[in-house]
Design a protein around this motif. Structure first.
Motif, PDB file in Angstrom:
ATOM      1  N   TRP A 192     -19.314  -3.297 -21.051  1.00 50.08           N
ATOM      2  CA  TRP A 192     -19.082  -2.765 -19.710  1.00 50.08           C
ATOM      3  C   TRP A 192     -20.409  -2.494 -19.017  1.00 50.08           C
ATOM      4  N   GLY A 193     -20.459  -2.776 -17.719  1.00 46.10           N
ATOM      5  CA  GLY A 193     -21.641  -2.506 -16.931  1.00 46.10           C
ATOM      6  C   GLY A 193     -21.735  -1.040 -16.538  1.00 46.10           C
ATOM      7  N   THR A 194     -22.855  -0.697 -15.894  1.00 46.54           N
ATOM      8  CA  THR A 194     -23.115   0.702 -15.547  1.00 46.54           C
ATOM      9  C   THR A 194     -22.054   1.271 -14.620  1.00 46.54           C
ATOM     10  N   TRP A 195     -21.724   0.559 -13.557  1.00 51.86           N
ATOM     11  CA  TRP A 195     -20.802   1.096 -12.558  1.00 51.86           C
ATOM     12  C   TRP A 195     -19.369   1.118 -13.058  1.00 51.86           C
ATOM     13  N   ARG A 223     -18.792   2.029 -16.274  1.00 48.88           N
ATOM     14  CA  ARG A 223     -18.806   3.185 -17.174  1.00 48.88           C
ATOM     15  C   ARG A 223     -18.892   4.500 -16.416  1.00 48.88           C
ATOM     16  N   LEU A 224     -19.521   4.476 -15.244  1.00 49.24           N
ATOM     17  CA  LEU A 224     -19.835   5.708 -14.525  1.00 49.24           C
ATOM     18  C   LEU A 224     -18.611   6.576 -14.221  1.00 49.24           C
ATOM     19  N   PRO A 225     -17.480   6.034 -13.739  1.00 52.22           N
ATOM     20  CA  PRO A 225     -16.321   6.903 -13.482  1.00 52.22           C
ATOM     21  C   PRO A 225     -15.829   7.637 -14.724  1.00 52.22           C
ATOM     22  N   ILE A 226     -15.926   6.989 -15.884  1.00 48.94           N
ATOM     23  CA  ILE A 226     -15.502   7.653 -17.125  1.00 48.94           C
ATOM     24  C   ILE A 226     -16.444   8.805 -17.444  1.00 48.94           C
ATOM     25  N   TYR A 227     -17.747   8.585 -17.258  1.00 46.82           N
ATOM     26  CA  TYR A 227     -18.711   9.666 -17.467  1.00 46.82           C
ATOM     27  C   TYR A 227     -18.381  10.864 -16.580  1.00 46.82           C
ATOM     28  N   ILE A 228     -18.175  10.606 -15.290  1.00 52.72           N
ATOM     29  CA  ILE A 228     -17.977  11.692 -14.326  1.00 52.72           C
ATOM     30  C   ILE A 228     -16.702  12.469 -14.644  1.00 52.72           C
ATOM     31  N   CYS A 229     -15.630  11.755 -14.956  1.00 52.91           N
ATOM     32  CA  CYS A 229     -14.371  12.438 -15.297  1.00 52.91           C
ATOM     33  C   CYS A 229     -14.546  13.328 -16.523  1.00 52.91           C
ATOM     34  N   PHE A 230     -15.250  12.830 -17.506  1.00 59.69           N
ATOM     35  CA  PHE A 230     -15.454  13.631 -18.715  1.00 59.69           C
ATOM     36  C   PHE A 230     -16.338  14.845 -18.424  1.00 59.69           C
ATOM     37  N   GLU A 237     -23.082   9.928 -24.774  1.00 62.09           N
ATOM     38  CA  GLU A 237     -23.868   8.894 -25.443  1.00 62.09           C
ATOM     39  C   GLU A 237     -22.976   8.020 -26.319  1.00 62.09           C
ATOM     40  N   LYS A 238     -22.022   8.632 -27.012  1.00 62.01           N
ATOM     41  CA  LYS A 238     -21.085   7.849 -27.818  1.00 62.01           C
ATOM     42  C   LYS A 238     -20.275   6.901 -26.935  1.00 62.01           C
ATOM     43  N   LEU A 239     -19.877   7.386 -25.754  1.00 56.46           N
ATOM     44  CA  LEU A 239     -19.166   6.523 -24.817  1.00 56.46           C
ATOM     45  C   LEU A 239     -20.054   5.351 -24.388  1.00 56.46           C
ATOM     46  N   TYR A 240     -21.317   5.643 -24.130  1.00 56.74           N
ATOM     47  CA  TYR A 240     -22.255   4.590 -23.725  1.00 56.74           C
ATOM     48  C   TYR A 240     -22.403   3.538 -24.819  1.00 56.74           C
ATOM     49  N   LEU A 241     -22.587   3.988 -26.052  1.00 57.87           N
ATOM     50  CA  LEU A 241     -22.770   3.041 -27.155  1.00 57.87           C
ATOM     51  C   LEU A 241     -21.541   2.157 -27.342  1.00 57.87           C
ATOM     52  N   HIS A 242     -20.361   2.758 -27.201  1.00 56.42           N
ATOM     53  CA  HIS A 242     -19.130   1.982 -27.400  1.00 56.42           C
ATOM     54  C   HIS A 242     -18.857   1.050 -26.220  1.00 56.42           C
ATOM     55  N   LEU A 243     -18.920   1.594 -25.013  1.00 57.17           N
ATOM     56  CA  LEU A 243     -18.556   0.796 -23.841  1.00 57.17           C
ATOM     57  C   LEU A 243     -19.593  -0.279 -23.534  1.00 57.17           C
TER      58      LEU A 243
END
Length: 357
Positions: free
Chosen positions: A260-263, A265-272, A248-254
């Motif tokens: 940044w758009g959804t797609w 941000r998505l690779p960063i989410y998955i890697c984390f 969620e913190k990544l979402y708020l910042h990115l």
């Protein structure tokens, strides 16, 4: 006359400056009042969602503690089902209405909190427990179970309903990143959102719900288990709660700071997420407490992560952003003369007597 004119001329700019300052000082107050006026009761679906998720959490917690006391299993497995989730949601929605009747017990709060509400709560829990066996044999409730239900009834009447009565939903205005300088003292122009600890609890409970639903579907498909029984581990609460909190913190910042758009941000989410799952699994495995093993799945690494679950993590990551948007609209309020629930109003309209935390 001539001597008084300069004084009058000097007083007019001073009055104008004072009026300008007063208007500037009044502007944040007006914005705060507008923000407060836009707050409404939590939507019914939101309350049902929280009630069901909270009920699943209690199921997992109680069954896990029972398993630890009997088997000493470090995996801390607990059990629930989507069926019980729905029943908990409906039951606690009814209990919300019962709690609102405390206004009928003015002058007798002890009778309501220690007798009336616990009696209704225990009766509903016994009914749920016997729902599957009414046609066969009524399940006898032990004294220990009655005591546990009574303690939970006190928790709901004294803690849970009071906390829920403080939550309001801001259904108007654009979403924005929470102001870290707003500590809920009422000095900010925007009402304060949910504290970080509450968000962590929400994500932890949601992790329980995710795993119970997934394992129940897996048991239905693989084992033809129509009871829809699912399981999870108490360790999952910490793992999901902390992981979703960081995502969620990544979402708020990115999203809000970088646009940044959804797609993107998505690779960063998955890697984390994969890194987090692997790290937790590696640590828990040292104590024989890891509740999952993907060794029999293709594309796994050390049995702790597998690419087979990649579509599921993608869907959960997208859903996480939706949940974050909902949580951004939930605000905490405080009543000057007591909680609205104490006046018999649970999740009612925000009144003018309320002030922002």
């Amino acid at each position: 006359m001539a001597g008084r004119c300069p004084d009058a001329a000097r007083s007019r700019p001073a009055d104008a400056a004072g009026g300008l300052r007063s208007r500037r000082e009044a502007a944040p107050s007006a914005e705060t009042e507008d923000a407060a006026d836009s707050l409404r009761e939590l939507p019914r679906w939101t309350r049902l969602y929280v009630y069901g998720m909270h009920g699943v959490t209690l199921d997992v917690l109680l069954s896990s503690l029972h398993g630890v006391s009997s088997r000493r299993d470090p995996k801390l497995l607990g059990f629930s089902s989507p069926y019980l989730c729905v029943m908990h949601a409906l039951t606690h929605f009814a209990l919300e209405k019962i709690y609102a009747q405390k206004r009928c017990f003015r002058g007798r709060p002890v009778v309501f909190h220690l007798v009336f509400y616990p009696s209704i709560y225990i009766g509903l829990q016994i009914l749920i427990g016997n729902m599957n066996t009414l046609a066969e044999q009524v399940r006898v409730v032990s004294g220990t179970q009655l005591a546990a239900h009574y303690v939970l009834a006190l928790y709901f009447s004294q803690v849970f309903h009071r906390g829920m009565s403080r939550l309001r939903y801001q259904n108007t205005g654009p979403l924005s990143k929470p102001d870290p300088g707003d500590r809920g003292d009422g000095g900010g122009a925007r009402p304060p959102g949910l504290p970080g600890f509450v968000r962590f609890l929400f994500f932890g409970m949601h992790g329980f719900l995710d795993e119970v639903i997934f394992t129940s579907i897996f048991n239905l498909v693989e084992k033809s288990d129509r009871t829809l029984s699912g399981h999870t581990s108490l360790w999952s609460f910490l793992m999901y709660g902390s992981c979703s909190f960081v995502v969620e913190k990544l979402y708020l910042h990115l999203h809000f700071s970088r646009g940044w758009g959804t797609w993107r941000r998505l690779p960063i989410y998955i890697c984390f997420i994969y890194t987090w799952e692997f790290s937790w699994g590696l640590v828990l495995r040292q104590f024989d407490a890891c509740s999952w093993d993907y060794s029999h799945y293709p594309h796994n690494f050390m049995g702790l992560i597998t690419l087979l679950y990649l579509p599921g993590w993608v869907c959960l990551s997208l859903y996480q952003d939706m949940l974050s948007n909902v949580l951004l609209r939930i605000k905490c309020t405080k009543d000057v003369k007591g909680l609205s629930g104490e006046r018999g109003e649970v999740n009612g309209q925000l009144e003018s007597k309320k002030k922002l935390l």
